[in-house]
Design a protein around this motif. Structure first.
Motif, short mmCIF file in Angstrom:
data_model
loop_
_atom_site.label_atom_id
_atom_site.label_comp_id
_atom_site.label_asym_id
_atom_site.label_seq_id
_atom_site.Cartn_x
_atom_site.Cartn_y
_atom_site.Cartn_z
N ALA A 311 -5.35 -4.23 -18.78
CA ALA A 311 -4.41 -5.31 -18.45
C ALA A 311 -3.13 -5.19 -19.28
O ALA A 311 -2.02 -5.37 -18.75
CB ALA A 311 -5.07 -6.66 -18.69
N ILE A 312 -3.25 -4.87 -20.55
CA ILE A 312 -2.07 -4.74 -21.40
C ILE A 312 -1.20 -3.57 -20.95
O ILE A 312 0.03 -3.67 -20.90
CB ILE A 312 -2.49 -4.59 -22.88
CG1 ILE A 312 -3.10 -5.91 -23.38
CG2 ILE A 312 -1.31 -4.18 -23.75
CD1 ILE A 312 -3.78 -5.79 -24.73
N VAL A 313 -1.83 -2.46 -20.60
CA VAL A 313 -1.06 -1.32 -20.09
C VAL A 313 -0.34 -1.69 -18.80
O VAL A 313 0.85 -1.39 -18.62
CB VAL A 313 -1.99 -0.10 -19.87
CG1 VAL A 313 -1.24 1.01 -19.15
CG2 VAL A 313 -2.53 0.40 -21.20
N ALA A 318 4.63 -3.10 -15.71
CA ALA A 318 5.41 -4.04 -14.90
C ALA A 318 6.72 -4.41 -15.58
O ALA A 318 7.77 -4.51 -14.93
CB ALA A 318 4.58 -5.29 -14.60
N ALA A 319 6.67 -4.61 -16.90
CA ALA A 319 7.89 -4.91 -17.64
C ALA A 319 8.87 -3.74 -17.60
O ALA A 319 10.09 -3.92 -17.46
CB ALA A 319 7.55 -5.27 -19.08
N LEU A 337 7.25 3.83 -5.93
CA LEU A 337 6.32 4.21 -6.98
C LEU A 337 5.10 4.92 -6.41
O LEU A 337 4.77 4.75 -5.23
CB LEU A 337 5.86 2.98 -7.76
CG LEU A 337 6.93 2.13 -8.43
CD1 LEU A 337 6.30 0.89 -9.05
CD2 LEU A 337 7.67 2.94 -9.49
N GLU A 338 4.44 5.70 -7.24
CA GLU A 338 3.17 6.26 -6.82
C GLU A 338 2.15 5.13 -6.67
O GLU A 338 2.24 4.10 -7.34
CB GLU A 338 2.70 7.30 -7.84
CG GLU A 338 3.62 8.52 -7.91
CD GLU A 338 3.17 9.56 -8.90
OE1 GLU A 338 1.94 9.63 -9.18
OE2 GLU A 338 4.02 10.32 -9.40
N PRO A 339 1.19 5.28 -5.74
CA PRO A 339 0.27 4.18 -5.44
C PRO A 339 -0.43 3.60 -6.66
O PRO A 339 -0.63 2.38 -6.76
CB PRO A 339 -0.73 4.83 -4.48
CG PRO A 339 0.04 5.92 -3.81
CD PRO A 339 0.97 6.45 -4.85
N ARG A 340 -0.79 4.45 -7.61
CA ARG A 340 -1.45 3.97 -8.82
C ARG A 340 -0.58 2.96 -9.56
O ARG A 340 -1.03 1.89 -9.99
CB ARG A 340 -1.73 5.18 -9.72
CG ARG A 340 -2.20 4.87 -11.12
CD ARG A 340 -2.21 6.14 -11.98
NE ARG A 340 -0.86 6.62 -12.29
CZ ARG A 340 -0.29 7.68 -11.73
NH1 ARG A 340 -0.91 8.36 -10.79
NH2 ARG A 340 0.94 8.06 -12.08
N ASN A 341 0.70 3.28 -9.70
CA ASN A 341 1.59 2.40 -10.45
C ASN A 341 1.96 1.15 -9.65
O ASN A 341 2.12 0.08 -10.23
CB ASN A 341 2.84 3.18 -10.87
CG ASN A 341 2.53 4.19 -11.94
OD1 ASN A 341 1.68 3.95 -12.80
ND2 ASN A 341 3.20 5.34 -11.91
N ALA A 343 -0.09 -0.39 -7.70
CA ALA A 343 -1.25 -1.26 -7.87
C ALA A 343 -1.26 -1.91 -9.25
O ALA A 343 -1.59 -3.10 -9.38
CB ALA A 343 -2.53 -0.47 -7.66
N MET A 344 -0.89 -1.17 -10.28
CA MET A 344 -0.89 -1.73 -11.63
C MET A 344 0.18 -2.80 -11.78
O MET A 344 -0.05 -3.85 -12.40
CB MET A 344 -0.69 -0.61 -12.65
CG MET A 344 -1.89 0.34 -12.72
SD MET A 344 -1.58 1.79 -13.76
CE MET A 344 -1.54 1.03 -15.39
N VAL A 345 1.36 -2.54 -11.22
CA VAL A 345 2.43 -3.55 -11.29
C VAL A 345 2.01 -4.80 -10.52
O VAL A 345 2.23 -5.94 -11.00
CB VAL A 345 3.74 -2.96 -10.73
CG1 VAL A 345 4.78 -4.06 -10.55
CG2 VAL A 345 4.27 -1.87 -11.65
N ARG A 346 1.42 -4.62 -9.37
CA ARG A 346 0.98 -5.78 -8.58
C ARG A 346 -0.07 -6.59 -9.36
O ARG A 346 -0.02 -7.83 -9.38
CB ARG A 346 0.41 -5.32 -7.24
CG ARG A 346 0.01 -6.47 -6.32
CD ARG A 346 -0.52 -5.96 -5.00
NE ARG A 346 0.52 -5.25 -4.24
CZ ARG A 346 0.46 -3.97 -3.92
NH1 ARG A 346 -0.59 -3.23 -4.30
NH2 ARG A 346 1.43 -3.41 -3.24
#
Length: 472
Positions: A311-313, A318-319, A337-341, A343-346
Protein backbone atom coordinates in the motif's frame (compact mmCIF):
# COMPACT_ATOMS: atom_id res chain seq x y z
CA UNK A 1 42.60 -3.75 -23.00
CA UNK A 2 40.20 -6.64 -22.37
CA UNK A 3 42.13 -7.44 -19.18
CA UNK A 4 41.74 -3.86 -17.95
CA UNK A 5 37.99 -3.88 -18.67
CA UNK A 6 37.60 -6.98 -16.53
CA UNK A 7 39.37 -5.35 -13.59
CA UNK A 8 37.23 -3.95 -10.83
CA UNK A 9 36.91 -0.17 -10.55
CA UNK A 10 39.62 0.15 -7.89
CA UNK A 11 41.94 -1.77 -10.20
CA UNK A 12 41.02 0.37 -13.20
CA UNK A 13 41.70 3.54 -11.22
CA UNK A 14 45.14 2.21 -10.29
CA UNK A 15 45.83 1.31 -13.92
CA UNK A 16 45.08 4.92 -14.93
CA UNK A 17 47.23 6.35 -12.12
CA UNK A 18 50.25 4.19 -12.95
CA UNK A 19 50.04 4.88 -16.68
CA UNK A 20 49.08 1.36 -17.72
CA UNK A 21 46.19 2.92 -19.61
CA UNK A 22 45.01 6.49 -20.11
CA UNK A 23 41.61 7.67 -18.94
CA UNK A 24 40.58 8.27 -22.54
CA UNK A 25 41.72 4.82 -23.66
CA UNK A 26 39.79 3.20 -20.84
CA UNK A 27 36.63 5.16 -21.66
CA UNK A 28 36.95 4.35 -25.36
CA UNK A 29 37.38 0.66 -24.58
CA UNK A 30 34.26 0.70 -22.40
CA UNK A 31 32.32 2.46 -25.17
CA UNK A 32 33.43 -0.17 -27.68
CA UNK A 33 32.38 -2.91 -25.28
CA UNK A 34 28.94 -1.32 -24.80
CA UNK A 35 28.43 -1.04 -28.55
CA UNK A 36 29.41 -4.68 -29.07
CA UNK A 37 27.57 -6.31 -26.15
CA UNK A 38 24.47 -4.18 -25.85
CA UNK A 39 23.03 -5.19 -29.20
CA UNK A 40 22.01 -8.43 -27.50
CA UNK A 41 21.47 -7.29 -23.91
CA UNK A 42 19.70 -3.91 -24.22
CA UNK A 43 21.13 -2.65 -20.94
CA UNK A 44 22.04 0.93 -21.95
CA UNK A 45 19.14 3.09 -23.11
CA UNK A 46 20.82 6.51 -23.25
CA UNK A 47 24.38 7.09 -24.40
CA UNK A 48 26.38 10.25 -23.81
CA UNK A 49 29.70 9.06 -25.20
CA UNK A 50 30.84 12.29 -26.86
CA UNK A 51 30.06 14.42 -23.81
CA UNK A 52 31.80 11.90 -21.56
CA UNK A 53 34.98 11.92 -23.65
CA UNK A 54 34.95 15.72 -23.73
CA UNK A 55 34.79 15.86 -19.92
CA UNK A 56 37.82 13.65 -19.25
CA UNK A 57 40.52 16.31 -19.49
CA UNK A 58 38.81 18.37 -16.78
CA UNK A 59 38.88 15.56 -14.19
CA UNK A 60 41.36 16.43 -11.39
CA UNK A 61 44.47 14.26 -11.44
CA UNK A 62 44.04 13.37 -7.77
CA UNK A 63 40.40 12.21 -8.04
CA UNK A 64 40.32 8.67 -6.58
CA UNK A 65 38.43 7.14 -9.51
CA UNK A 66 39.87 9.35 -12.23
CA UNK A 67 38.98 7.94 -15.65
CA UNK A 68 36.89 4.98 -14.45
CA UNK A 69 33.78 4.56 -16.66
CA UNK A 70 30.41 4.21 -14.97
CA UNK A 71 26.79 3.90 -16.05
CA UNK A 72 23.86 5.44 -14.19
CA UNK A 73 20.54 3.77 -13.56
CA UNK A 74 17.74 5.70 -15.27
CA UNK A 75 15.83 5.99 -12.00
CA UNK A 76 17.16 8.50 -9.53
CA UNK A 77 20.77 9.54 -10.21
CA UNK A 78 19.65 12.62 -12.19
CA UNK A 79 22.00 14.44 -14.56
CA UNK A 80 21.76 18.04 -15.71
CA UNK A 81 20.94 18.33 -19.41
CA UNK A 82 20.29 14.62 -19.90
CA UNK A 83 17.01 12.80 -20.54
CA UNK A 84 15.49 11.11 -17.51
CA UNK A 85 12.88 8.50 -18.36
CA UNK A 86 12.44 6.37 -15.20
CA UNK A 87 11.55 3.55 -17.58
CA UNK A 88 8.45 5.30 -18.91
CA UNK A 89 7.37 6.89 -22.18
CA UNK A 90 5.33 9.33 -20.08
CA UNK A 91 8.52 11.27 -19.38
CA UNK A 92 9.49 11.49 -23.06
CA UNK A 93 11.18 14.81 -23.80
CA UNK A 94 11.76 15.77 -20.16
CA UNK A 95 15.34 16.75 -19.27
CA UNK A 96 16.73 17.37 -15.81
CA UNK A 97 17.97 20.82 -14.94
CA UNK A 98 20.45 19.86 -12.21
CA UNK A 99 22.67 17.00 -11.11
CA UNK A 100 21.54 15.02 -8.11
CA UNK A 101 23.87 15.14 -5.12
CA UNK A 102 25.00 11.58 -5.79
CA UNK A 103 25.95 12.43 -9.37
CA UNK A 104 27.84 15.51 -8.16
CA UNK A 105 29.91 13.28 -5.91
CA UNK A 106 30.53 10.75 -8.66
CA UNK A 107 31.91 13.53 -10.83
CA UNK A 108 34.07 14.79 -7.96
CA UNK A 109 35.42 11.26 -7.50
CA UNK A 110 36.55 11.24 -11.14
CA UNK A 111 34.13 8.79 -12.72
CA UNK A 112 33.39 9.10 -16.45
CA UNK A 113 29.60 9.02 -16.93
CA UNK A 114 28.90 7.11 -20.14
CA UNK A 115 25.10 6.86 -20.11
CA UNK A 116 22.00 5.51 -18.44
CA UNK A 117 20.74 1.97 -17.93
CA UNK A 118 17.37 0.34 -18.44
CA UNK A 119 14.82 0.01 -15.64
CA UNK A 120 11.16 -1.06 -15.42
CA UNK A 121 8.60 1.74 -15.50
CA UNK A 122 9.05 3.75 -12.26
CA UNK A 123 10.98 0.82 -10.78
CA UNK A 124 7.80 -0.85 -9.61
CA UNK A 125 8.66 -4.47 -10.43
CA UNK A 126 11.55 -6.91 -10.27
CA UNK A 127 12.17 -7.62 -13.97
CA UNK A 128 13.52 -5.01 -16.37
CA UNK A 129 11.09 -5.26 -19.27
CA UNK A 130 9.64 -1.77 -19.78
CA UNK A 131 7.26 -1.25 -22.67
CA UNK A 132 9.06 1.99 -23.52
CA UNK A 133 12.55 0.51 -23.98
CA UNK A 134 12.22 -3.26 -24.25
CA UNK A 135 13.62 -6.05 -22.11
CA UNK A 136 17.14 -6.22 -20.73
CA UNK A 137 18.59 -9.70 -21.14
CA UNK A 138 20.74 -11.58 -18.66
CA UNK A 139 24.36 -12.01 -19.85
CA UNK A 140 24.39 -15.54 -18.41
CA UNK A 141 21.44 -16.56 -20.59
CA UNK A 142 19.67 -14.05 -22.85
CA UNK A 143 16.36 -15.86 -22.37
CA UNK A 144 16.45 -14.92 -18.70
CA UNK A 145 15.71 -11.70 -16.86
CA UNK A 146 18.53 -9.60 -15.42
CA UNK A 147 16.23 -8.77 -12.50
CA UNK A 148 15.04 -5.35 -11.51
CA UNK A 149 14.64 -2.67 -11.03
CA UNK A 150 18.39 -2.14 -11.48
CA UNK A 151 18.49 -4.79 -14.20
CA UNK A 152 20.15 -2.67 -16.86
CA UNK A 153 22.95 -1.72 -14.48
CA UNK A 154 23.47 -5.33 -13.38
CA UNK A 155 23.53 -6.69 -16.93
CA UNK A 156 26.04 -4.02 -18.00
CA UNK A 157 28.43 -4.81 -15.15
CA UNK A 158 28.10 -8.59 -15.54
CA UNK A 159 28.83 -8.27 -19.27
CA UNK A 160 31.99 -6.22 -18.67
CA UNK A 161 30.72 -2.95 -20.14
CA UNK A 162 31.75 -1.13 -16.95
CA UNK A 163 33.18 -2.28 -13.64
CA UNK A 164 30.32 -0.82 -11.64
CA UNK A 165 27.05 1.00 -12.14
CA UNK A 166 24.65 2.92 -9.95
CA UNK A 167 21.49 1.30 -8.68
CA UNK A 168 18.72 1.82 -6.14
CA UNK A 169 16.71 -0.46 -3.90
CA UNK A 170 13.11 0.10 -2.77
CA UNK A 171 12.06 -3.53 -2.34
CA UNK A 172 15.11 -5.50 -3.45
CA UNK A 173 16.12 -3.63 -6.60
CA UNK A 174 19.86 -3.76 -5.91
CA UNK A 175 20.03 -7.20 -4.31
CA UNK A 176 17.73 -9.03 -6.76
CA UNK A 177 19.56 -8.04 -9.98
CA UNK A 178 22.88 -8.61 -8.19
CA UNK A 179 21.67 -12.12 -7.42
CA UNK A 180 20.43 -12.70 -10.99
CA UNK A 181 23.65 -11.43 -12.59
CA UNK A 182 26.28 -12.77 -10.19
CA UNK A 183 27.34 -9.46 -8.62
CA UNK A 184 27.85 -7.76 -5.28
CA UNK A 185 24.89 -5.55 -4.39
CA UNK A 186 24.73 -3.64 -1.10
CA UNK A 187 21.61 -1.76 -0.05
CA UNK A 188 22.85 0.90 2.38
CA UNK A 189 21.23 2.01 5.62
CA UNK A 190 18.36 4.44 5.11
CA UNK A 191 19.76 7.96 4.86
CA UNK A 192 23.33 6.86 4.07
CA UNK A 193 23.18 8.40 0.56
CA UNK A 194 21.25 11.59 -0.09
CA UNK A 195 18.40 11.59 -2.61
CA UNK A 196 18.54 15.37 -2.90
CA UNK A 197 17.92 17.85 -4.15
CA UNK A 198 14.94 16.35 -5.98
CA UNK A 199 13.74 14.23 -3.05
CA UNK A 200 14.10 13.91 0.69
CA UNK A 201 13.27 10.23 0.66
CA UNK A 202 12.07 7.62 -1.80
CA UNK A 203 8.99 5.44 -1.26
CA UNK A 204 8.54 6.81 2.27
CA UNK A 205 12.10 5.85 3.13
CA UNK A 206 12.10 2.37 1.60
CA UNK A 207 14.32 3.28 -1.36
CA UNK A 208 18.10 3.77 -1.06
CA UNK A 209 20.72 4.55 -3.74
CA UNK A 210 23.70 2.24 -4.16
CA UNK A 211 25.75 0.26 -6.67
CA UNK A 212 26.16 -3.11 -8.34
CA UNK A 213 29.80 -4.19 -8.60
CA UNK A 214 32.11 -7.15 -9.17
CA UNK A 215 34.04 -6.84 -5.89
CA UNK A 216 33.46 -5.98 -2.26
CA UNK A 217 36.17 -3.31 -2.30
CA UNK A 218 34.43 -1.56 -5.20
CA UNK A 219 31.16 -1.50 -3.30
CA UNK A 220 32.88 -0.08 -0.24
CA UNK A 221 34.92 2.56 -2.10
CA UNK A 222 31.98 3.67 -4.26
CA UNK A 223 29.77 4.16 -1.19
CA UNK A 224 32.56 6.16 0.43
CA UNK A 225 32.46 8.46 -2.60
CA UNK A 226 28.75 9.29 -2.32
CA UNK A 227 27.70 8.72 1.30
CA UNK A 228 26.77 11.47 3.71
CA UNK A 229 23.83 13.61 4.73
CA UNK A 230 23.25 16.85 2.86
CA UNK A 231 21.61 19.99 4.18
CA UNK A 232 17.83 19.60 4.10
CA UNK A 233 17.79 15.80 4.16
CA UNK A 234 15.05 14.49 6.50
CA UNK A 235 17.38 12.16 8.43
CA UNK A 236 20.86 10.68 8.44
CA UNK A 237 22.19 7.16 8.85
CA UNK A 238 24.22 6.39 11.98
CA UNK A 239 27.82 7.50 11.40
CA UNK A 240 30.31 4.92 10.19
CA UNK A 241 33.50 4.29 12.19
CA UNK A 242 35.59 5.33 9.19
CA UNK A 243 35.89 4.79 5.47
CA UNK A 244 34.22 1.59 4.29
CA UNK A 245 37.14 0.89 1.95
CA UNK A 246 39.31 0.46 5.03
CA UNK A 247 36.94 -2.16 6.47
CA UNK A 248 37.61 -4.64 3.65
CA UNK A 249 40.24 -7.03 5.01
CA UNK A 250 39.63 -6.25 8.70
CA UNK A 251 38.82 -9.18 10.95
CA UNK A 252 35.07 -9.16 11.68
CA UNK A 253 35.60 -11.20 14.83
CA UNK A 254 33.47 -14.18 15.82
CA UNK A 255 29.90 -13.33 14.85
CA UNK A 256 26.54 -14.75 15.82
CA UNK A 257 24.65 -15.40 12.58
CA UNK A 258 21.13 -16.72 12.07
CA UNK A 259 19.93 -18.13 8.77
CA UNK A 260 16.65 -18.82 7.01
CA UNK A 261 16.06 -21.07 4.02
CA UNK A 262 12.25 -20.82 4.09
CA UNK A 263 10.15 -17.77 4.80
CA UNK A 264 8.71 -17.66 8.33
CA UNK A 265 5.39 -16.35 7.00
CA UNK A 266 4.73 -19.74 5.42
CA UNK A 267 3.21 -18.37 2.21
CA UNK A 268 6.36 -18.44 0.05
CA UNK A 269 7.08 -21.75 -1.73
CA UNK A 270 10.40 -23.30 -0.78
CA UNK A 271 12.89 -23.45 -3.66
CA UNK A 272 15.59 -26.14 -3.45
CA UNK A 273 18.29 -24.10 -5.17
CA UNK A 274 17.77 -21.23 -2.74
CA UNK A 275 17.99 -23.64 0.18
CA UNK A 276 21.20 -25.05 -1.27
CA UNK A 277 22.67 -21.56 -1.70
CA UNK A 278 21.90 -20.51 1.88
CA UNK A 279 23.01 -23.74 3.53
CA UNK A 280 26.23 -23.61 1.56
CA UNK A 281 26.87 -20.04 2.68
CA UNK A 282 26.03 -20.98 6.28
CA UNK A 283 28.58 -23.80 6.18
CA UNK A 284 31.17 -21.43 4.72
CA UNK A 285 30.56 -18.87 7.47
CA UNK A 286 30.81 -21.57 10.10
CA UNK A 287 34.12 -22.72 8.62
CA UNK A 288 35.36 -19.15 9.05
CA UNK A 289 34.78 -19.39 12.78
CA UNK A 290 31.37 -17.79 13.16
CA UNK A 291 28.52 -19.14 15.29
CA UNK A 292 25.83 -20.03 12.75
CA UNK A 293 22.40 -21.44 13.60
CA UNK A 294 18.93 -21.58 12.04
CA UNK A 295 16.57 -18.76 13.01
CA UNK A 296 15.68 -15.15 12.46
CA UNK A 297 13.42 -12.32 13.61
CA UNK A 298 9.94 -13.41 14.69
CA UNK A 299 8.53 -10.30 13.01
CA UNK A 300 9.24 -11.79 9.57
CA UNK A 301 6.29 -14.14 10.16
CA UNK A 302 3.77 -11.28 10.40
CA UNK A 303 1.17 -11.73 7.68
CA UNK A 304 0.14 -8.06 7.56
CA UNK A 305 3.51 -6.93 6.25
CA UNK A 306 2.88 -7.39 2.48
CA UNK A 307 -0.39 -5.45 2.69
CA UNK A 308 1.15 -2.41 4.37
CA UNK A 309 4.33 -2.47 2.30
CA UNK A 310 2.42 -2.75 -0.97
CA UNK A 311 0.00 0.00 0.00
CA UNK A 312 2.80 2.43 0.84
CA UNK A 313 4.55 1.72 -2.47
CA UNK A 314 1.29 2.23 -4.38
CA UNK A 315 0.61 5.49 -2.54
CA UNK A 316 4.04 6.78 -3.49
CA UNK A 317 3.54 5.76 -7.10
CA UNK A 318 0.23 7.63 -7.23
CA UNK A 319 1.89 10.73 -5.79
CA UNK A 320 4.68 10.46 -8.36
CA UNK A 321 2.20 10.20 -11.23
CA UNK A 322 0.31 13.24 -9.92
CA UNK A 323 3.54 15.25 -9.76
CA UNK A 324 4.45 14.11 -13.25
CA UNK A 325 1.10 15.36 -14.52
CA UNK A 326 1.90 18.81 -13.12
CA UNK A 327 5.43 18.75 -14.50
CA UNK A 328 4.37 18.05 -18.06
CA UNK A 329 1.27 20.24 -17.86
CA UNK A 330 -1.35 17.61 -18.66
CA UNK A 331 -2.79 14.61 -16.81
CA UNK A 332 -1.18 11.20 -17.06
CA UNK A 333 -3.97 9.06 -18.43
CA UNK A 334 -4.35 5.44 -17.27
CA UNK A 335 -3.67 4.06 -20.74
CA UNK A 336 -0.30 5.83 -20.81
CA UNK A 337 0.98 3.65 -17.97
CA UNK A 338 1.79 -0.02 -17.98
CA UNK A 339 -1.15 -2.06 -16.60
CA UNK A 340 0.68 -2.87 -13.38
CA UNK A 341 1.18 0.79 -12.55
CA UNK A 342 -2.33 1.76 -13.61
CA UNK A 343 -3.68 -0.80 -11.14
CA UNK A 344 -1.42 0.43 -8.34
CA UNK A 345 -2.37 4.07 -8.89
CA UNK A 346 -6.05 3.14 -8.95
CA UNK A 347 -5.69 1.20 -5.69
CA UNK A 348 -3.89 4.10 -4.02
CA UNK A 349 -6.60 6.55 -5.04
CA UNK A 350 -9.06 4.35 -3.16
CA UNK A 351 -7.13 4.90 0.07
CA UNK A 352 -7.23 7.94 2.31
CA UNK A 353 -4.43 9.99 3.84
CA UNK A 354 -5.23 8.46 7.26
CA UNK A 355 -4.93 5.02 5.66
CA UNK A 356 -1.44 5.92 4.48
CA UNK A 357 -0.40 7.22 7.90
CA UNK A 358 -1.75 4.09 9.59
CA UNK A 359 0.34 1.93 7.27
CA UNK A 360 3.43 4.01 8.04
CA UNK A 361 2.76 3.63 11.75
CA UNK A 362 2.37 -0.13 11.35
CA UNK A 363 5.78 -0.23 9.66
CA UNK A 364 7.23 1.82 12.53
CA UNK A 365 6.21 -0.96 14.89
CA UNK A 366 7.47 -3.64 12.51
CA UNK A 367 10.87 -1.92 12.41
CA UNK A 368 11.16 -2.09 16.20
CA UNK A 369 10.02 -5.71 16.31
CA UNK A 370 12.62 -6.63 13.69
CA UNK A 371 15.37 -4.72 15.51
CA UNK A 372 14.70 -6.73 18.69
CA UNK A 373 16.39 -9.78 17.14
CA UNK A 374 19.67 -7.89 16.66
CA UNK A 375 19.35 -6.37 20.14
CA UNK A 376 19.14 -9.91 21.55
CA UNK A 377 22.76 -10.41 20.51
CA UNK A 378 22.68 -11.48 16.88
CA UNK A 379 25.07 -9.85 14.41
CA UNK A 380 23.88 -10.95 10.96
CA UNK A 381 20.92 -12.64 9.28
CA UNK A 382 21.58 -14.86 6.26
CA UNK A 383 18.71 -15.36 3.76
CA UNK A 384 18.14 -15.78 0.03
CA UNK A 385 18.52 -12.57 -1.98
CA UNK A 386 15.65 -13.56 -4.27
CA UNK A 387 12.59 -15.45 -3.03
CA UNK A 388 12.22 -17.49 -6.23
CA UNK A 389 14.50 -19.32 -8.64
CA UNK A 390 16.12 -17.30 -11.47
CA UNK A 391 13.31 -16.64 -13.91
CA UNK A 392 13.00 -16.13 -17.68
CA UNK A 393 11.83 -13.00 -19.43
CA UNK A 394 8.05 -12.84 -19.45
CA UNK A 395 7.71 -14.62 -16.11
CA UNK A 396 6.17 -11.44 -14.69
CA UNK A 397 3.32 -11.11 -17.23
CA UNK A 398 2.29 -7.54 -18.13
CA UNK A 399 -1.42 -8.30 -18.49
CA UNK A 400 -2.19 -11.06 -15.97
CA UNK A 401 -1.94 -8.80 -12.93
CA UNK A 402 -3.01 -11.39 -10.38
CA UNK A 403 -0.20 -13.70 -11.45
CA UNK A 404 2.26 -10.82 -11.78
CA UNK A 405 1.61 -9.40 -8.31
CA UNK A 406 1.66 -12.86 -6.73
CA UNK A 407 4.98 -13.80 -8.29
CA UNK A 408 6.47 -10.41 -7.42
CA UNK A 409 5.38 -10.77 -3.80
CA UNK A 410 7.18 -14.10 -3.56
CA UNK A 411 10.29 -12.71 -5.28
CA UNK A 412 10.68 -9.79 -2.81
CA UNK A 413 9.69 -11.73 0.31
CA UNK A 414 13.23 -11.77 1.71
CA UNK A 415 14.26 -8.28 0.57
CA UNK A 416 11.31 -5.92 1.11
CA UNK A 417 11.24 -6.28 4.94
CA UNK A 418 14.78 -4.89 5.02
CA UNK A 419 13.64 -1.87 2.99
CA UNK A 420 10.90 -1.28 5.54
CA UNK A 421 13.35 -1.42 8.45
CA UNK A 422 16.02 0.66 6.70
CA UNK A 423 18.78 -1.80 7.58
CA UNK A 424 21.79 -2.46 5.33
CA UNK A 425 22.00 -5.75 3.43
CA UNK A 426 24.35 -7.19 0.84
CA UNK A 427 23.81 -9.85 -1.83
CA UNK A 428 26.86 -11.98 -2.61
CA UNK A 429 27.33 -14.26 -5.67
CA UNK A 430 28.09 -17.56 -3.95
CA UNK A 431 26.03 -20.11 -5.86
CA UNK A 432 25.01 -21.27 -9.33
CA UNK A 433 22.01 -23.44 -10.11
CA UNK A 434 22.06 -26.54 -12.30
CA UNK A 435 21.67 -24.37 -15.41
CA UNK A 436 24.68 -22.26 -14.44
CA UNK A 437 22.64 -19.19 -13.49
CA UNK A 438 23.77 -17.13 -10.48
CA UNK A 439 21.90 -17.40 -7.18
CA UNK A 440 22.82 -14.81 -4.55
CA UNK A 441 22.63 -14.98 -0.78
CA UNK A 442 21.86 -12.00 1.42
CA UNK A 443 23.42 -10.86 4.69
CA UNK A 444 21.52 -8.32 6.79
CA UNK A 445 23.10 -6.23 9.57
CA UNK A 446 21.70 -3.87 12.18
CA UNK A 447 21.05 -0.28 11.10
CA UNK A 448 24.25 1.61 10.43
CA UNK A 449 26.49 -1.46 10.26
CA UNK A 450 27.62 -1.42 6.64
CA UNK A 451 31.13 -1.70 8.10
CA UNK A 452 30.34 -5.16 9.46
CA UNK A 453 28.81 -6.26 6.15
CA UNK A 454 31.93 -5.13 4.27
CA UNK A 455 34.24 -6.96 6.68
CA UNK A 456 32.35 -10.25 6.42
CA UNK A 457 31.76 -9.97 2.68
CA UNK A 458 35.46 -9.33 2.10
CA UNK A 459 36.33 -12.27 4.35
CA UNK A 460 34.06 -14.50 2.26
CA UNK A 461 35.43 -13.13 -1.01
CA UNK A 462 38.99 -13.85 0.10
CA UNK A 463 38.36 -17.54 0.75
CA UNK A 464 35.76 -18.03 -1.99
CA UNK A 465 36.64 -15.60 -4.82
CA UNK A 466 33.59 -14.59 -6.81
CA UNK A 467 33.33 -16.08 -10.29
CA UNK A 468 32.31 -13.73 -13.09
CA UNK A 469 31.47 -14.19 -16.74
CA UNK A 470 34.39 -14.27 -19.13
CA UNK A 471 34.08 -11.47 -21.66
CA UNK A 472 32.90 -12.81 -25.01
Amino acid sequence: MRDVLMMDAVGQAAAVRNGQVSARELAEAAIARIEAADRELNAVIHRRFERALAEIDAIPADAPFRGVPILLKDLGWREAGEPYSAGSAVRDGLVDAADGYGVVRLREAGFVLLGRTNTPEFGSTISTEPAAFGATRNPYDPAYSAGGSSGGSAAAVAAGMVALATASDGGGSIRIPASMCGLVGLKPTRGRVSLGPALGEGWSGFSCPGFVTRSVRDTAAALDAVEGMRSGDPYAAPPLPGRLAEEAGRDPGRLRIGFLTTHPRGDVPETPELTEAVTGAAALLESLGHDVAPGGPRALAETDFPLHFGAIVADNLAAHVAALSELRGKPVEPEELEPRNTAMVRAARGRSAPDHIRSLQWVDGFRRRMAAWWEEGHDLLLMPSLGVAPFPLGWIPPDDLSLAFGRTAHAVSFTSPVNATGQPAVSLPLHRNAAGLPVGVQLVAAAGREDLLVRVAAQIEQVRPFEHLAMR
